[in-house]
Design an enzyme around this catalytic site. Sequence first.
Site, mmCIF file in Angstrom:
data_model
loop_
_atom_site.group_PDB
_atom_site.id
_atom_site.type_symbol
_atom_site.label_atom_id
_atom_site.label_comp_id
_atom_site.label_asym_id
_atom_site.label_seq_id
_atom_site.Cartn_x
_atom_site.Cartn_y
_atom_site.Cartn_z
ATOM 1 N N CYS A 35 54.966 53.180 27.726
ATOM 2 C CA CYS A 35 54.490 52.065 28.393
ATOM 3 C C CYS A 35 53.356 51.714 27.078
ATOM 4 C CB CYS A 35 53.947 52.556 29.608
ATOM 5 S SG CYS A 35 53.058 51.158 30.283
ATOM 6 N N HIS B 289 43.126 32.481 38.350
ATOM 7 C CA HIS B 289 43.884 33.242 38.943
ATOM 8 C C HIS B 289 43.877 34.501 38.141
ATOM 9 C CE1 HIS B 289 47.719 35.228 40.830
ATOM 10 N NE2 HIS B 289 46.703 35.350 41.560
ATOM 11 N N HIS C 2 45.054 41.455 46.966
ATOM 12 C CA HIS C 2 44.728 40.256 47.941
ATOM 13 C C HIS C 2 44.196 40.544 49.327
ATOM 14 C CE1 HIS C 2 47.628 38.869 44.996
ATOM 15 N NE2 HIS C 2 46.760 37.734 45.158
ATOM 16 N N TYR D 273 51.045 41.914 26.545
ATOM 17 C CA TYR D 273 51.885 43.138 25.620
ATOM 18 C C TYR D 273 51.765 42.734 24.314
ATOM 19 C CZ TYR D 273 53.648 45.327 30.071
ATOM 20 O OH TYR D 273 53.981 45.783 31.241
#
Lengths: 568, 568
Positions: free
Chosen positions: A286, A139, A163, A394
């Site tokens: 971020c 996945h 999806h 991360y």
Amino acid sequence: MLLLRHCRGLTRVGLLKTQRVQLLQGAALPVAVCAGSLCARWGSSHGGHKSGQYQRSHGPNWRHALAGLLAGTGAVLAYGLHHSQTEQAATTIVQPIAPASSLPIYTQDEVTKHRSVEEGVWVTYKGSVYDITEFVSMHPGGDKILLAAGGALEPFWALYAVHSQDHVLEILSEYKVGELSAEDRLMQQSVKSTDPYSTDPERHPALRINSLKPFNAEPPPEILSDNYITPSAIFFKRNHLPVPQVDPKSYRLQVEGVPGGVSLSLSLEELKTHFPKHTVTATLQCAGNRRSEMNKVKQVKGLNWGIAAISNATWSGARLKDVLLAAGYRSEAVSEEGDVLLAYQMNGEDLPADHGYPVRVVVPGTVGARNVKWLGKIIVSEEESSSHWQQNDYKGFSPATDWDTVDFKSAPAIQELPIQSAITQPVEGAVVERSAEEVTVKGYAWSGGGREVVRVDVSLDGGRTWQVAQLQSSEKGQVPAPSPPPGRAWAWKLWELTAPLPPVVQELEIVCKAVDNSYNMQPDSVAPIWNLRGVLSNAWHRVKVTVKEDEEKQKLLSTPVVFGTCDK
Amino acid sequence: MLLLRHCRGLTRVGLLKTQRVQLLQGAALPVAVCAGSLCARWGSSHGGHKSGQYQRSHGPNWRHALAGLLAGTGAVLAYGLHHSQTEQAATTIVQPIAPASSLPIYTQDEVTKHRSVEEGVWVTYKGSVYDITEFVSMHPGGDKILLAAGGALEPFWALYAVHSQDHVLEILSEYKVGELSAEDRLMQQSVKSTDPYSTDPERHPALRINSLKPFNAEPPPEILSDNYITPSAIFFKRNHLPVPQVDPKSYRLQVEGVPGGVSLSLSLEELKTHFPKHTVTATLQCAGNRRSEMNKVKQVKGLNWGIAAISNATWSGARLKDVLLAAGYRSEAVSEEGDVLLAYQMNGEDLPADHGYPVRVVVPGTVGARNVKWLGKIIVSEEESSSHWQQNDYKGFSPATDWDTVDFKSAPAIQELPIQSAITQPVEGAVVERSAEEVTVKGYAWSGGGREVVRVDVSLDGGRTWQVAQLQSSEKGQVPAPSPPPGRAWAWKLWELTAPLPPVVQELEIVCKAVDNSYNMQPDSVAPIWNLRGVLSNAWHRVKVTVKEDEEKQKLLSTPVVFGTCDK
């Protein structure tokens, strides 16, 4: 979900032994938690859920409340449906798969028993049953697929528009094992999914959207550096899921696991009134800021951030240390300088919904992902969080590492970020008039771990020669802020350089690089720091601008010059 | 001379307000102190010196004891002469200047009155008197010239061979203002200077000497990485002056300025027996390590270090925090994790003279210059040290900054150092046999501030492609050491990569770059980080080696090949 031991501000909190503080989600509360900006939301409480224990409702109940635990990672996700009136927008192009009568019939109860790789992972979609056990490891979204185990796919696919593609259905069809019983199909048909993003807040039209659902956006670079304190409306937005709707009246913050101490359950009012209000100006960035530059080298996985997945705000709230002390944390372990906040204000107002209303953690100096939004629970623990976002994302890797060879255990979680700077003005492709005779370059610079930016060098010729920019650590025109205490430089510096236009050249390649007080410097180029997740993109920032000659001069240049002739 | 607030280990010491701890030299003791490797030595005590106050003897007394204070900087220097038998070697080419009878006659007492810029700065040299007030600001060695104010130049010139040049004498002659009185000249003539370096210890013949007097040397790169713990004998040596001779029996360590506490005067025995012995493995690196690479870009000021002005040792001693607590320092300000040592052992033995016998400070994670040798005094202070080495040297600047534009106030003192790595094997110009089929590359990596090295990338093709090296954090063959606690990774990692020889190529450009756990990375190239003092040289390290083809293959290659001919 949050390893605080690596954070400078919490080094003081965590001085004792190896105790660590984790932020985890409570279970029976209409609040939510975010590991980084992975939002997790609990729907309306329906009773019967044991606190701290994972329980889910299947079948029709998922319309009201559905919560999931990322199996094996401890990360908590949930999904709440508050609106059943509107149709599920995200799946409109998805075609139902025709039932194959030769396959067996299963009840929802039978499907529900298959919720793990060991027991098999079964899901339903539009009345059919699929055994996707073998697909779990393939996945693209990782373990998150297990959220749907034993239940219906629809509500999860509504969250992730990715999806809504035919080839996804084709893949799914390979795993079909049966049909759902007529009774359970009828139950499902009565359930209409809704757009879980319909309650997301309004956003500022200036924001550049990287993904709409979930909402991820950054301000245009040229307005980012207009303010030392970024207005909340244009502060970059980073969400993994819909923005939770949290009722401030019923909100509780849980504090658990304090050795020799007590557990706390604090209302918002108690958090605001029982602890001193502390204010910290801190820059959040971020881990994927400037990822787009890595994408130009070679495709990476993640949102295609420009240079503005970074912003600076003033945060106010209770200090984590004060709350931990109230829970009986050993006082000598908690530094007076601990600046980690359980923040309920941003820039002097209630936290906006996009930024974690009613309470978020602010861990100054530390990657955005650890600044958990919609905070639900704090757990003091000896162990680093086992969450997906701490263990399997991360992290930084060598340019040599690809998805076939990556071993997430081999790298530490990103906590403090490296030295960073970028040019906000002029922007790529801008035109500078020759007649202006000079060019003004602006940008930001910041370093993780409370390390102060001490210098920014700017080049107009691609890095061959350099000039030192002026640093700015308050709003322009205001009295400069005093130097931060050593190791607690949490806020960025804006910088500016006005320099004469170099003669002759028709193009400037403007470059910036910053230095922090550990004298760490940015790497020169992107390719050697490229990594498969596109994080930690902090090479010199480069912007090319055109120098437009004066019309007079241009006319001269375009006038044909007649040379005299001579015999030879 | 030492700002401890920036040091991770001492962040805990210094948690209280902004108190800082300085290491300064006591005055009346036969001990010495070093700001970094600037050695400062007090001669035999002659009594009458007030502790903590600067006093000097002039005239004939300097033969026995002469101490100086760098006016305006607070740095303390001293010079002791213990040997009067041998001639002063360093000044043999200096010619005496003929007295000019027309000039006035001064006594030594009159000269002695001129010891400051305000009163005039006078010196004597071979019986003549010079007013060098105007020259002070032009002195290439900076304020150190004031050490000689009011006295004779000879003992200082004996320390710095750079003065043994004719043009120095020519400059001096411009400032001549008179003759010393006959009586005082006789006194001076009876004084013979000696080689102050004659008592320096024996050194290992493998060391590569950068300067003999004072002694500065580094081990050859290829033996540096043979041991995880560098043997003391080949640990790099960095001295600014002769190595002091300190009598361990009369040695005292002074501790002063502890707010609300008491002053201490500790014997070596007391330091060893009254405080727990604590051991830390820590890497020390000179700020000028790898300066030679900057010199190749453009000449810088300083010793031309290769890549080995860095070494790793095990240090044992009393913790600074324990000594400060004993002096009454507020206990809650002192972290249990403070690793700053008042070290009396190196690699399990008494500190060698070159490394600070009997006591030095080890401030893990911090530039060598702050690891004061021959420690005399510790002063707790609110202010950063005003010493030359804290304020006017050991700072980093932009490549745009030159000696005309440099403002030392504009940059912070180097404390924590940036991420660093280098290749120790193979060395530049080495030959690799093609038949070996593979090449082994070795090196070291380290970062300041207790940040742990988490990865080293190695390239064999100049940085186009990379491979990840194996890290080693103990002696080879031994059980790997456990990971250091967060923020306390004081010791380097050695690393190694064995990779197949790339086909075809006749030369390898081997490159390494390291990453620490704040994900700081080394800059790609030297020129953009060049600075006038040649410090902080941490660009990717590059080594070119030749691949030697097998003889068989070479023969084939050198055999002429006859091509067939065809009509066209």
